[in-house]
Design a protein around this motif. Structure first.
Motif, mmCIF file in Angstrom:
data_model
loop_
_atom_site.group_PDB
_atom_site.id
_atom_site.type_symbol
_atom_site.label_atom_id
_atom_site.label_comp_id
_atom_site.label_asym_id
_atom_site.label_seq_id
_atom_site.Cartn_x
_atom_site.Cartn_y
_atom_site.Cartn_z
ATOM 1 N N ASP A 189 147.418 24.002 4.413
ATOM 2 C CA ASP A 189 145.612 23.937 4.674
ATOM 3 C C ASP A 189 144.930 22.612 4.551
ATOM 4 O OD1 ASP A 189 145.601 22.735 2.307
ATOM 5 O OD2 ASP A 189 145.263 24.149 1.415
ATOM 6 N N ARG A 190 145.885 21.764 4.856
ATOM 7 C CA ARG A 190 145.117 20.153 5.440
ATOM 8 C C ARG A 190 146.622 19.191 5.892
ATOM 9 N NH1 ARG A 190 146.300 20.929 0.187
ATOM 10 N NH2 ARG A 190 147.898 19.778 -1.088
ATOM 11 N N PRO A 191 146.638 18.111 6.422
ATOM 12 C CA PRO A 191 147.789 17.415 7.012
ATOM 13 C C PRO A 191 147.873 16.327 6.481
ATOM 14 C CG PRO A 191 145.673 16.963 7.729
ATOM 15 C CD PRO A 191 144.909 17.805 7.000
ATOM 16 N N GLU A 192 149.088 17.191 5.155
ATOM 17 C CA GLU A 192 149.774 16.548 3.965
ATOM 18 C C GLU A 192 150.481 16.309 4.510
ATOM 19 O OE1 GLU A 192 150.291 15.470 0.840
ATOM 20 O OE2 GLU A 192 148.175 16.933 0.710
ATOM 21 N N THR A 193 150.605 14.718 3.742
ATOM 22 C CA THR A 193 152.191 13.223 4.020
ATOM 23 C C THR A 193 152.295 13.538 3.002
ATOM 24 O OG1 THR A 193 150.326 11.635 3.181
ATOM 25 C CG2 THR A 193 150.788 12.109 5.861
ATOM 26 N N ASP A 217 154.205 11.087 8.770
ATOM 27 C CA ASP A 217 153.076 9.830 9.261
ATOM 28 C C ASP A 217 151.553 11.304 9.298
ATOM 29 O OD1 ASP A 217 152.955 10.738 11.703
ATOM 30 O OD2 ASP A 217 153.961 8.658 11.470
ATOM 31 N N SER A 218 150.636 10.506 8.967
ATOM 32 C CA SER A 218 149.377 11.993 9.683
ATOM 33 C C SER A 218 148.949 11.725 10.653
ATOM 34 C CB SER A 218 148.107 10.336 9.005
ATOM 35 O OG SER A 218 147.046 10.997 9.301
ATOM 36 N N GLY A 219 149.236 11.474 11.693
ATOM 37 C CA GLY A 219 149.591 12.522 12.981
ATOM 38 C C GLY A 219 150.441 13.506 13.237
ATOM 39 N N ASP A 220 151.561 13.100 12.685
ATOM 40 C CA ASP A 220 152.619 14.828 12.536
ATOM 41 C C ASP A 220 152.067 15.621 12.075
ATOM 42 O OD1 ASP A 220 154.315 13.069 14.824
ATOM 43 O OD2 ASP A 220 155.221 12.012 12.402
ATOM 44 N N LYS A 261 149.734 16.787 13.634
ATOM 45 C CA LYS A 261 150.042 17.715 14.984
ATOM 46 C C LYS A 261 150.329 19.262 14.211
ATOM 47 C CE LYS A 261 150.700 14.079 17.956
ATOM 48 N NZ LYS A 261 151.431 12.911 18.003
ATOM 49 N N MET A 262 151.340 18.775 13.363
ATOM 50 C CA MET A 262 152.211 20.610 12.399
ATOM 51 C C MET A 262 151.184 21.105 11.856
ATOM 52 S SD MET A 262 155.821 18.385 10.665
ATOM 53 C CE MET A 262 154.679 17.196 9.666
ATOM 54 N N ALA A 311 147.990 21.742 13.022
ATOM 55 C CA ALA A 311 147.489 22.841 14.872
ATOM 56 C C ALA A 311 148.512 24.192 15.110
ATOM 57 C CB ALA A 311 147.421 21.473 15.385
ATOM 58 N N ASP A 312 150.309 23.285 15.316
ATOM 59 C CA ASP A 312 151.010 24.060 15.885
ATOM 60 C C ASP A 312 150.976 26.131 14.852
ATOM 61 O OD1 ASP A 312 153.654 25.192 15.882
ATOM 62 O OD2 ASP A 312 154.354 23.505 17.090
ATOM 63 N N GLY A 313 151.201 25.400 13.564
ATOM 64 C CA GLY A 313 151.039 26.492 13.292
ATOM 65 C C GLY A 313 153.042 27.114 12.331
ATOM 66 N N SER A 314 153.544 26.368 13.228
ATOM 67 C CA SER A 314 154.827 27.018 12.622
ATOM 68 C C SER A 314 155.503 25.923 12.039
ATOM 69 C CB SER A 314 155.615 27.215 14.345
ATOM 70 O OG SER A 314 155.713 25.781 15.043
ATOM 71 N N TYR A 315 154.681 25.280 11.333
ATOM 72 C CA TYR A 315 155.600 24.740 10.363
ATOM 73 C C TYR A 315 154.701 24.858 8.924
ATOM 74 C CZ TYR A 315 156.924 21.437 13.799
ATOM 75 O OH TYR A 315 157.888 20.865 14.901
ATOM 76 N N LEU A 316 155.579 24.655 8.175
ATOM 77 C CA LEU A 316 154.990 25.255 6.236
ATOM 78 C C LEU A 316 155.224 24.050 5.723
ATOM 79 C CD1 LEU A 316 156.083 28.856 6.331
ATOM 80 C CD2 LEU A 316 154.112 27.799 6.738
ATOM 81 N N TRP A 317 154.912 23.611 4.583
ATOM 82 C CA TRP A 317 154.972 23.014 3.681
ATOM 83 C C TRP A 317 156.620 23.844 2.426
ATOM 84 C CZ3 TRP A 317 149.700 22.837 1.029
ATOM 85 C CH2 TRP A 317 148.543 21.666 1.635
ATOM 86 N N ASN A 318 157.576 22.284 2.823
ATOM 87 C CA ASN A 318 159.288 22.853 1.550
ATOM 88 C C ASN A 318 157.928 22.570 0.226
ATOM 89 O OD1 ASN A 318 161.476 23.281 1.060
ATOM 90 N ND2 ASN A 318 161.909 21.306 1.446
ATOM 91 N N ALA A 319 158.754 23.982 -0.397
ATOM 92 C CA ALA A 319 158.557 24.014 -1.877
ATOM 93 C C ALA A 319 159.334 23.955 -2.659
ATOM 94 C CB ALA A 319 157.568 25.938 -2.047
ATOM 95 N N GLY A 320 160.517 23.599 -2.379
ATOM 96 C CA GLY A 320 161.571 23.954 -3.220
ATOM 97 C C GLY A 320 161.736 25.234 -3.850
#
Length: 483
Positions: free
Chosen positions: A152-156, A184-187, A190-191, A193-202
């Motif tokens: 829900d945010r561009p988390e680095t 980094d913040s820029g990538d 982008k991820m 906005a792309d919509g096909s990336y999820l956070w890795n929750a372990g």
């Protein structure tokens, strides 16, 4: 109906939440948000059943220092503990998960494991159990399943999972394209906005046989030492202690690096509900209830003209006052205080490292020390005396012991103590005291139904906890715990 064996990883130290979380009592056992500890909430989340899945008793991997805390906290929330595996030392997640799989397979060759950290916040337990059920068909097809959090945010601060296709909102499993390191913040933008990336929750779901096969293929060097540590383990008061010598030969490596990033049979369950790993004080603020000025307050706290700040006092006798604070963190403990800007929340570990360098006790230890029979806290400490507040659980007892360098004076302030001093055994009730001379063989017990509280005054030339000669270890009634 599929039966799933939860595996809860609970050996971490959580230094980024210092001073509340420390090596001697890390964040998963504290009540950071809500009325339960993070560990208790994690265990309750994977108990019971859904229409498609039944959760078995949880298997817990933890450190020896936390073994009694684990069982006590599970019993407090009405969960029957399953196997508790004691790691001789932390070797990261890969050896721990492999040990769990090998141990589970001893009881059930077809075991299905759900591996989860003990310190995550997932408020919607029903949604999480449904997500687990979504992953079961993929597991039955021989896949290793991981769970990705909809960002829900561009988390680095998190790693990411790139999916083969965008989630459609159904929660259906999607093949994993690749793991992505913390961007980094820029990538990150982008991820997002792309919509096909999820956070890795372990979080992982797989059959024990499939994860063991994955280790055989991608990390074969771990199999021999971990298998030996499991096969040579021994039972101690109901706990399974992994054998230390072979365990020390296992590589210190995460499950992602050892197996997951190399495997080609990975699938991802998208999880769109709320989730946090509470990896920083900023995350705690984000998950907490706040006032109209976005301040989160815990304990005896007064906020004056503050905005967007977290103020927390863990001592009822310590009033924390913040004035004119903006986006600040202030956490007060009886023995340490942290004040930092929220933008520096990820740097708290640097403070812990600095304290370790100067050998400050507060870096790793609390003033309160948890034991199987209860706990004690140091109220005052000097060269030749120490004052402690000791709480003994109902039915519990300390070991029969003596001291070479100190004498003790006990004053009972709540409940009743059964006290042994040499050959004399007597009951000591509220407002009564007893003296334990240097060298006397002694023990305190709580024969009652309520906690017993006493004040202990130690005097002597050496007051260390290692000045104890034990003659007989007793058991905390109903808990199988040594005093």
């Amino acid at each position: 109906m599929t039966t799933i064996q939860p595996v809860i990883l609970s050996g971490g130290s959580g230094t980024r939440l210092w001073p509340l979380s420390r090596k001697s009592y890390p964040k998963q056992f504290t009540k950071l948000v809500g009325e339960e500890s993070l560990f208790q909430a994690s265990a309750r989340r994977v108990s019971g059943a859904t229409p498609d899945v039944t959760f078995g008793r949880p298997m817990v991997l933890t450190h020896s220092d936390f073994r009694f805390v684990v069982t006590e906290q599970l019993i407090e929330v009405g969960i029957d503990p399953g196997p508790v595996l004691i790691e001789p030392e932390g070797r990261n997640t890969a050896p721990a998960i492999l040990a769990a799989a090998l141990r589970a397979q001893q009881d059930d060759p077809d075991a299905v494991l759900l591996v989860l950290p003990s310190d995550h916040v997932i408020p919607d337990a029903h949604a999480f159990r449904e997500a687990v059920a979504h992953g079961v068909p993929a597991v039955k097809a021989g896949n290793l399943v991981t769970f990705g959090i909809t960002p829900d945010r561009p988390e680095t601060g998190y790693g990411y999972l790139e999916l083969a296709s965008k989630p459609d909102g159904s929660g259906a499993v999607i093949p994993l394209e690749r793991f992505v390191e913390k961007p980094d913040s820029g990538d990150a933008k982008k991820m997002l906005a792309d919509g096909s990336y999820l956070w890795n929750a372990g979080l992982f779901l797989f059959a024990a046989r499939d994860i063991i096969a994955a280790f055989e293929t991608h990390a074969p060097g771990l199999l021999a030492p971990v298998r030996a540590a499991v096969d040579q383990s021994h039972t101690d008061l109901g706990f399974c202690r992994l054998a230390p010598e072979p365990w020390a030969g296992a590589e210190d490596i995460s499950i992602d690096y050892a197996v997951m990033e190399r495997a080609d049979n990975l699938s991802v369950v998208p999880y769109a509900s709320e989730w946090s790993d509470l990896g920083s004080w900023e995350a705690v603020h984000r998950e907490s209830e706040t006032d109209e000025n976005d301040n989160a307050a815990f304990g005896p706290v007064t906020a004056i003209d503050c905005k967007g700040s977290l103020l927390r006092s863990e001592d009822e006798g310590l009033e924390l006052v913040g004035m004119g604070l903006k986006d600040m963190i202030a956490v007060a403990m009886p023995d340490a205080v942290l004040v930092a800007h929220k933008s520096r929340a990820q740097d708290v570990k640097k403070a812990v490292d600095a304290l370790k360098a100067k050998e400050a006790r507060q870096a790793t230890a609390f003033a309160m020390d948890h034991r199987p029979w209860g706990h004690f806290e140091t109220l005052a400490l000097s060269d030749r005396f120490q004052v402690k507040r000791i709480v003994v659980k109902p039915g519990a007892a300390l070991s029969l012991q003596s001291h070479v360098h100190r004498s003790e004076h006990w004053i009972v302030v709540s409940g009743t103590a059964r006290v042994t001093v040499n050959d004399e055994v007597k009951l000591v009730t509220e407002n009564e005291s007893i003296y334990v001379p240097l060298g006397a063989v002694h023990r305190m017990e709580n024969p009652g139904k309520v906690p017993m509280v006493l004040i202990e005054v130690q005097t002597g030339v050496y007051l260390g906890e290692d000045d104890i000669m034990r003659y007989e270890d007793v058991y905390a009634r109903g808990q199988g715990a040594k005093g």
